[in-house]
Design a protein around this motif. Structure first.
Motif, PDB file in Angstrom:
ATOM      1  N   SER A 123       8.082 -30.171   6.784  1.00  0.00           N
ATOM      2  CA  SER A 123       9.473 -29.346   6.691  1.00  0.00           C
ATOM      3  C   SER A 123       9.473 -28.009   7.104  1.00  0.00           C
ATOM      4  N   GLY A 124       8.546 -27.521   7.563  1.00  0.00           N
ATOM      5  CA  GLY A 124       8.470 -26.060   7.912  1.00  0.00           C
ATOM      6  C   GLY A 124       8.488 -24.971   7.007  1.00  0.00           C
ATOM      7  N   ARG A 125       8.435 -25.216   5.816  1.00  0.00           N
ATOM      8  CA  ARG A 125       8.531 -24.487   4.791  1.00  0.00           C
ATOM      9  C   ARG A 125       7.405 -23.791   4.459  1.00  0.00           C
ATOM     10  N   PRO A 126       7.210 -22.568   4.105  1.00  0.00           N
ATOM     11  CA  PRO A 126       5.718 -22.175   3.332  1.00  0.00           C
ATOM     12  C   PRO A 126       5.439 -23.014   2.466  1.00  0.00           C
ATOM     13  N   ARG A 127       3.852 -23.078   2.531  1.00  0.00           N
ATOM     14  CA  ARG A 127       3.069 -23.905   1.541  1.00  0.00           C
ATOM     15  C   ARG A 127       1.824 -23.466   1.208  1.00  0.00           C
ATOM     16  N   ARG A 128       1.154 -23.626   0.040  1.00  0.00           N
ATOM     17  CA  ARG A 128       0.015 -23.263  -0.246  1.00  0.00           C
ATOM     18  C   ARG A 128      -1.062 -23.654   0.715  1.00  0.00           C
ATOM     19  N   MET A 129      -2.058 -22.728   1.187  1.00  0.00           N
ATOM     20  CA  MET A 129      -3.051 -23.405   1.962  1.00  0.00           C
ATOM     21  C   MET A 129      -3.865 -24.415   1.181  1.00  0.00           C
ATOM     22  N   PRO A 130      -4.164 -25.572   2.149  1.00  0.00           N
ATOM     23  CA  PRO A 130      -5.168 -26.539   1.475  1.00  0.00           C
ATOM     24  C   PRO A 130      -6.522 -25.973   1.279  1.00  0.00           C
ATOM     25  N   PRO A 131      -7.388 -26.627   0.757  1.00  0.00           N
ATOM     26  CA  PRO A 131      -8.727 -26.045   0.634  1.00  0.00           C
ATOM     27  C   PRO A 131      -9.597 -25.940   1.871  1.00  0.00           C
ATOM     28  N   GLU A 132      -9.155 -26.918   2.891  1.00  0.00           N
ATOM     29  CA  GLU A 132      -9.797 -26.770   4.046  1.00  0.00           C
ATOM     30  C   GLU A 132      -9.484 -25.640   4.904  1.00  0.00           C
ATOM     31  N   PHE A 133      -8.453 -25.015   4.711  1.00  0.00           N
ATOM     32  CA  PHE A 133      -8.039 -23.654   5.089  1.00  0.00           C
ATOM     33  C   PHE A 133      -8.789 -22.515   4.582  1.00  0.00           C
ATOM     34  N   VAL A 134      -8.508 -22.687   3.248  1.00  0.00           N
ATOM     35  CA  VAL A 134      -9.286 -21.475   2.414  1.00  0.00           C
ATOM     36  C   VAL A 134     -10.639 -21.461   2.619  1.00  0.00           C
ATOM     37  N   GLU A 135     -11.415 -22.544   2.857  1.00  0.00           N
ATOM     38  CA  GLU A 135     -12.955 -22.545   3.193  1.00  0.00           C
ATOM     39  C   GLU A 135     -13.093 -22.240   4.726  1.00  0.00           C
ATOM     40  N   GLY A 136     -12.242 -22.813   5.555  1.00  0.00           N
ATOM     41  CA  GLY A 136     -12.650 -22.655   6.834  1.00  0.00           C
ATOM     42  C   GLY A 136     -12.440 -21.140   7.463  1.00  0.00           C
ATOM     43  N   TYR A 137     -10.933 -20.656   7.134  1.00  0.00           N
ATOM     44  CA  TYR A 137     -10.734 -19.241   7.389  1.00  0.00           C
ATOM     45  C   TYR A 137     -11.578 -18.173   6.864  1.00  0.00           C
ATOM     46  N   GLY A 138     -11.589 -18.789   5.394  1.00  0.00           N
ATOM     47  CA  GLY A 138     -12.505 -17.686   4.469  1.00  0.00           C
ATOM     48  C   GLY A 138     -13.740 -17.473   4.914  1.00  0.00           C
ATOM     49  N   LYS A 139     -14.390 -18.602   5.698  1.00  0.00           N
ATOM     50  CA  LYS A 139     -15.906 -17.738   6.114  1.00  0.00           C
ATOM     51  C   LYS A 139     -15.903 -17.067   7.107  1.00  0.00           C
ATOM     52  N   ALA A 140     -14.702 -16.887   7.966  1.00  0.00           N
ATOM     53  CA  ALA A 140     -14.577 -15.903   8.875  1.00  0.00           C
ATOM     54  C   ALA A 140     -14.252 -14.488   8.517  1.00  0.00           C
ATOM     55  N   LEU A 141     -13.704 -14.386   7.244  1.00  0.00           N
ATOM     56  CA  LEU A 141     -13.188 -13.161   6.865  1.00  0.00           C
ATOM     57  C   LEU A 141     -13.995 -11.994   6.833  1.00  0.00           C
ATOM     58  N   VAL A 142     -13.525 -10.915   7.648  1.00  0.00           N
ATOM     59  CA  VAL A 142     -14.591  -9.808   7.734  1.00  0.00           C
ATOM     60  C   VAL A 142     -13.687  -8.566   7.313  1.00  0.00           C
ATOM     61  N   GLN A 143     -14.339  -7.398   6.898  1.00  0.00           N
ATOM     62  CA  GLN A 143     -13.698  -6.175   6.620  1.00  0.00           C
ATOM     63  C   GLN A 143     -13.228  -5.474   7.877  1.00  0.00           C
ATOM     64  N   PRO A 144     -12.017  -4.913   8.024  1.00  0.00           N
ATOM     65  CA  PRO A 144     -11.827  -4.710   9.304  1.00  0.00           C
ATOM     66  C   PRO A 144     -12.320  -3.022   9.416  1.00  0.00           C
ATOM     67  N   TYR A 145     -12.395  -2.492  10.383  1.00  0.00           N
ATOM     68  CA  TYR A 145     -12.936  -1.227  10.928  1.00  0.00           C
ATOM     69  C   TYR A 145     -12.227  -0.504  11.722  1.00  0.00           C
ATOM     70  N   PRO A 146     -11.944   0.759  11.612  1.00  0.00           N
ATOM     71  CA  PRO A 146     -10.929   1.601  12.445  1.00  0.00           C
ATOM     72  C   PRO A 146     -11.702   1.571  13.943  1.00  0.00           C
ATOM     73  N   LEU A 147     -10.817   1.416  14.923  1.00  0.00           N
ATOM     74  CA  LEU A 147     -11.075   1.511  16.259  1.00  0.00           C
ATOM     75  C   LEU A 147     -11.129   2.917  16.725  1.00  0.00           C
TER      76      LEU A 147
END
Length: 149
Positions: A123-147
């Protein structure tokens, strides 16, 4: 601070003649294509490829790019582009930071932040992330640091 390899997902880029504009340096639009390439390769590295997107009828689509062009790239430059997932509401939105560096002189050429929104492909419409996205992208989540630039 120049990124450390353990800090993010890194791709190598070689600036070719096709990237150069009339001013003799890499065109600003080319940097956007490099950001997209890096983000996509990182997604695949996390186990979320195009087949998964199609099967789940979901994708992470760009909502906003914020790009600071700090120095020029020239034909023949060998560059490294790193990305980190720095924010996710685990429902609809996710943010990636990027840093493009020329290792030969440790110069940061680009610093960027991209906001993505999860969409339903059919549909091209915004939709909730499926569990696979939450898990897959979530494991790569890091805290940002200033450059330090």
């Amino acid at each position: 601070m120049i990124f450390q390899k353990a800090d993010g997902f890194i791709i190598d880029i070689e600036v070719g003649a096709e990237h150069i504009d009339g001013l003799g340096h890499a065109n600003n639009a080319v940097y956007v294509s490099w950001l997209e390439r890096c983000a996509w390769e990182h997604s695949q590295h996390l186990g979320l490829g195009l087949d998964d997107y199609r099967r789940l009828d979901r994708a992470m689509a760009v909502l906003r790019h914020e790009i600071d062009y700090l120095a020029a790239a020239y034909e023949g430059d060998r560059l490294q582009l790193a990305t980190w997932i720095v924010d996710s509401d685990q429902r609809l939105k996710m943010k990636r930071s990027f840093q493009l560096v020329r290792p030969s002189d440790d110069v940061t050429l680009v610093s960027a932040l991209t906001t993505f929104v999860c969409i339903e492909l059919s549909s091209g419409r915004p939709r909730r992330m499926p569990p696979e996205f939450v898990e897959g992208y979530g494991k790569a989540l890091v805290q940002p640091y200033p450059l330090e630039l």
